[in-house]
Design an enzyme around this catalytic site. Structure first.
Site: not given
Ligand SMILES: NC(=O)c1ccc[n+]([C@@H]2O[C@H](COP(=O)([O-])OP(=O)(O)OC[C@H]3O[C@@H](n4cnc5c(N)ncnc54)[C@H](O)[C@@H]3O)[C@@H](O)[C@H]2O)c1
Ligand SMILES: O=c1ccn([C@@H]2O[C@H](COP(=O)(O)OP(=O)(O)O[C@H]3O[C@H](CO)[C@@H](O)[C@H](O)[C@H]3O)[C@@H](O)[C@H]2O)c(=O)[nH]1
Length: 338
Positions: A33, A59, A125, A150, A154, A199, A231
């Site tokens: 959580l 975890l 990612s 970060y 990965k 984001n 993107r």
């Molecule tokens: N959202 C993105 O843009 C994006 C892009 C590429 C990769 N990812 C990866 O995908 C996965 C999921 O991303 P998300 O956007 O759903 O993130 P999120 O933060 O919504 O979900 C992650 C969940 O893991 C739980 N968590 C974190 N650390 C924990 C721990 N030590 N033990 C148990 N639970 C734990 C958090 O409470 C959360 O509910 C992550 O590994 C993230 O790095 C996300």
């Molecule tokens: O307030 C904002 C936020 C973002 N951006 C732009 O929007 C695009 C997308 O940005 P964002 O949504 O932050 O995504 P990324 O920077 O592409 O990164 C996301 O996507 C990656 C690839 O999956 C993951 O590794 C990262 O964790 C995740 O945050 C980028 O060009 C940013 O510069 C803006 O212009 N204004």
């Protein structure tokens, strides 16, 4: 079949739990959580009618992970979402990221390697590609030096899994997500960013709702058609469905390699201005924004070649950017009314 979903109350995890349950899998969720809430369980139940088995477990606590696997010795597969994911925070506090994203992975694999066979799916990612030379990006594009702790977690995570799979009974699929956005069409679950969103899409919807004054567009001098960064925005429900298909592939074991990598995106690049236009179109309202300087660490362009996912997994993203933006907007309006 019993599947462990770590981070299953988070953004991508919760949508994946729904798709797994829709396909008849029995799901156990672990989440601490730290970036989610118990209410997500109600949202999942409202969609699937199922009371998900949930353990509030961190975890990072190795003994608790060991104890969990003793109690659940019939787990057939693990989808590992749990991680910390804020790029900026990882620069400020790298050890938090190395502990939460690496230690947790190691503890899970240590349990799985004791099994006769195990299937493991890892949330990676497109950040591992850095600024790729060629668009769209194929899975064999080289992995670039990480631009943040970060991103490094990965890359290291992928290496740890690859090294381990070679010498154990673990089969793994590494899923490299592009930019997940949107929410479940039911609006029962969606993205819940804490504090000011980093984001693009949650920042847009919060601005439109009046929670933020205006969106800052980071840079309009990139070598892209309209000067803003490009993107590949993928609807989270499409992404969730890809996990179920990847899991089925691991469990079926047909023509399976020990470790397989798939890009998960739509194959289409969209600029920041195109995302804003899409939002304005589906919401029928103008968005307040201003152009500011580039954000440090941002790549110019990243979108996926999805041929491998299409041909090997048999999966293709179905939703358009407009559909994903509409679902994100519907979700924002719903949570603010609660
Ligand atoms: N959202 C993105 O843009 C994006 C892009 C590429 C990769 N990812 C990866 O995908 C996965 C999921 O991303 P998300 O956007 O759903 O993130 P999120 O933060 O919504 O979900 C992650 C969940 O893991 C739980 N968590 C974190 N650390 C924990 C721990 N030590 N033990 C148990 N639970 C734990 C958090 O409470 C959360 O509910 C992550 O590994 C993230 O790095 C996300
Ligand atoms: O307030 C904002 C936020 C973002 N951006 C732009 O929007 C695009 C997308 O940005 P964002 O949504 O932050 O995504 P990324 O920077 O592409 O990164 C996301 O996507 C990656 C690839 O999956 C993951 O590794 C990262 O964790 C995740 O945050 C980028 O060009 C940013 O510069 C803006 O212009 N204004």
């Amino acid at each position: 079949m019993k599947i462990l979903v770590t981070g299953g109350l988070g953004f991508i995890g919760s949508h994946t739990v729904v798709e797994l349950q829709n396909q008849g899998f029995e799901v156990v969720v672990i989440d601490n959580l730290s970036n989610s809430s118990l209410k997500v369980l109600d949202g999942i139940k409202a969609i699937t009618g199922i009371d998900t088995v949930f353990e509030n477990l961190d975890l990072r606590e190795k003994e608790k992970v060991q104890d969990f696997f003793k109690r659940h010795n019939d787990i057939s597969g693990v989808i590992h979402f749990a991680a910390s994911k804020a790029v900026g925070e990882s620069v400020e506090n790298p050890l938090l990221y190395y502990e939460n994203n690496i230690n947790t992975l190691v503890y899970l694999l240590q349990e799985l390697q004791q099994k006769q066979e195990a299937s493991f799916i890892f949330s990676s990612s497109c950040t591992v590609y850095g600024q790729a030379e060629k668009m769209p990006i194929t899975e064999d594009a080289s992995v670039q030096p990480a631009m943040s702790p970060y991103g490094n977690t990965k890359q290291i995570g992928e290496e740890i899994i690859t090294d381990t799979a070679k010498v154990t009974n673990i089969n793994a699929i590494l899923l490299r997500y592009f930019n997940p956005i949107g929410a479940h069409p039911s609006t029962e679950i969606g993205e819940l960013p804490l504090g000011v969103p980093q984001n693009l899409v949650p920042f847009i919807t919060q601005t439109a709702f009046g929670l933020r004054k205006e969106l800052s567009v980071y840079g309009d001098d990139y070598p892209t058609p309209d000067g803003t960064a490009v993107r590949d925005y993928i609807h989270v429900v499409d992404l969730a469905k890809a996990h179920v298909i990847a899991l089925q592939r691991l469990l079926n074991k047909k023509n399976l390699n020990k470790v397989e990598i798939f890009n998960l995106g739509t194959g289409t690049g969209s600029s920041v201005l195109e995302v804003i236009q899409s939002f304005e179109k589906v919401s029928g309202q103008k968005l307040a924004y201003k152009i500011v300087g580039r954000r440090e660490g941002d790549v110019i362009s990243a979108y996926a070649n999805t041929d491998t996912a299409n041909n090997v997994l048999g999966w293709k993203a179905a939703s358009t950017l407009d559909e994903a933006m509409a679902s994100a907007w519907k979700w924002e309006q719903k949570i603010r009314k609660q």
